[in-house]
Design a protein around this motif. Structure first.
Motif, PDB file in Angstrom:
ATOM      1  N   ALA A  52       0.888   2.267  -0.148  1.00  0.00           N
ATOM      2  CA  ALA A  52      -0.540   2.371   0.437  1.00  0.00           C
ATOM      3  C   ALA A  52      -1.208   3.722   0.387  1.00  0.00           C
ATOM      4  CB  ALA A  52      -0.407   2.042   1.872  1.00  0.00           C
ATOM      5  N   ASP A  71      -1.829   2.261   5.576  1.00  0.00           N
ATOM      6  CA  ASP A  71      -1.847   0.752   5.782  1.00  0.00           C
ATOM      7  C   ASP A  71      -2.467   0.115   4.513  1.00  0.00           C
ATOM      8  OD1 ASP A  71      -4.220   0.393   6.728  1.00  0.00           O
ATOM      9  OD2 ASP A  71      -3.470   0.139   8.671  1.00  0.00           O
ATOM     10  N   PHE A  72      -2.520  -1.149   4.186  1.00  0.00           N
ATOM     11  CA  PHE A  72      -3.387  -1.808   3.409  1.00  0.00           C
ATOM     12  C   PHE A  72      -3.055  -3.291   3.759  1.00  0.00           C
ATOM     13  CE2 PHE A  72       0.816  -1.764   0.842  1.00  0.00           C
ATOM     14  CZ  PHE A  72       0.948  -3.395   0.589  1.00  0.00           C
ATOM     15  N   ASP A 128      -7.077  -2.287  -0.159  1.00  0.00           N
ATOM     16  CA  ASP A 128      -6.761  -1.069   0.313  1.00  0.00           C
ATOM     17  C   ASP A 128      -7.748  -0.201   0.426  1.00  0.00           C
ATOM     18  OD1 ASP A 128      -5.401   1.275   1.195  1.00  0.00           O
ATOM     19  OD2 ASP A 128      -3.862   1.435  -0.073  1.00  0.00           O
TER      20      ASP A 128
END
Length: 159
Positions: A42, A46-47, A148
């Motif tokens: 990522a 996060d993604f 993302d």
């Protein structure tokens, strides 16, 4: 600090704009995406991912507040994941016209010690404010779609 944020190169040029998937003010999520936390690939913490292969339409729309109308080079960050779709559907809306792009997984070449790669989507003239956007969707996906981050780099005049 505000002066640095608005003029990071100290030359009066417009700064780049970065929009991450977790930026609730600048991202509109449609559908139920899975959050991949602490993913090594990522950009940031996060993604989002979707493995429905387009069965249930889903999208992430990145809608930054642009300080000025300008041409922007747009880059999308693609984290490397197993089972990724062979192509990702991306739309760019310039406030008047929509441009559809498909990024093939073969266009995403991860080099070095990173877990993903920035892929240039193109150069588009976008208006001031929130009239333009970049949208990643699961349309026609045949594997996992990831969403993302998007980077908007103002075109700089060559003086």
């Amino acid at each position: 600090m505000d002066e640095f944020a608005g003029n990071p190169l100290a030359d009066g040029s417009q700064p780049e704009l970065f929009v991450d998937n977790s930026d609730a003010e600048n991202v509109v999520v449609s559908g139920d995406w899975k959050t991949e936390k602490n993913a090594w690939s990522a950009y940031g913490p996060d993604f989002l991912s979707d493995d429905s292969k387009g069965t249930f339409p889903k999208s992430l729309r990145y809608v930054p507040r642009l300080p000025a109308g300008n041409e922007y080079d747009i880059y999308v960050y693609f984290p490397k994941v197993g089972g990724a779709t062979t192509h990702t559907s991306i739309r760019v809306f310039d406030g008047a016209q929509r441009y559809d792009r498909r990024i093939r997984s073969s266009d995403v070449v991860v080099e070095g010690q990173t877990g993903g790669e920035w892929v240039r989507i193109g150069r588009y003239r976008l208006p001031e404010g929130r009239k333009g956007y970049v949208e990643i969707s699961n349309e026609e996906a045949d594997g996992i779609v990831v969403a993302d981050a998007v980077l908007f780099i103002p075109a700089r005049s060559e003086n």
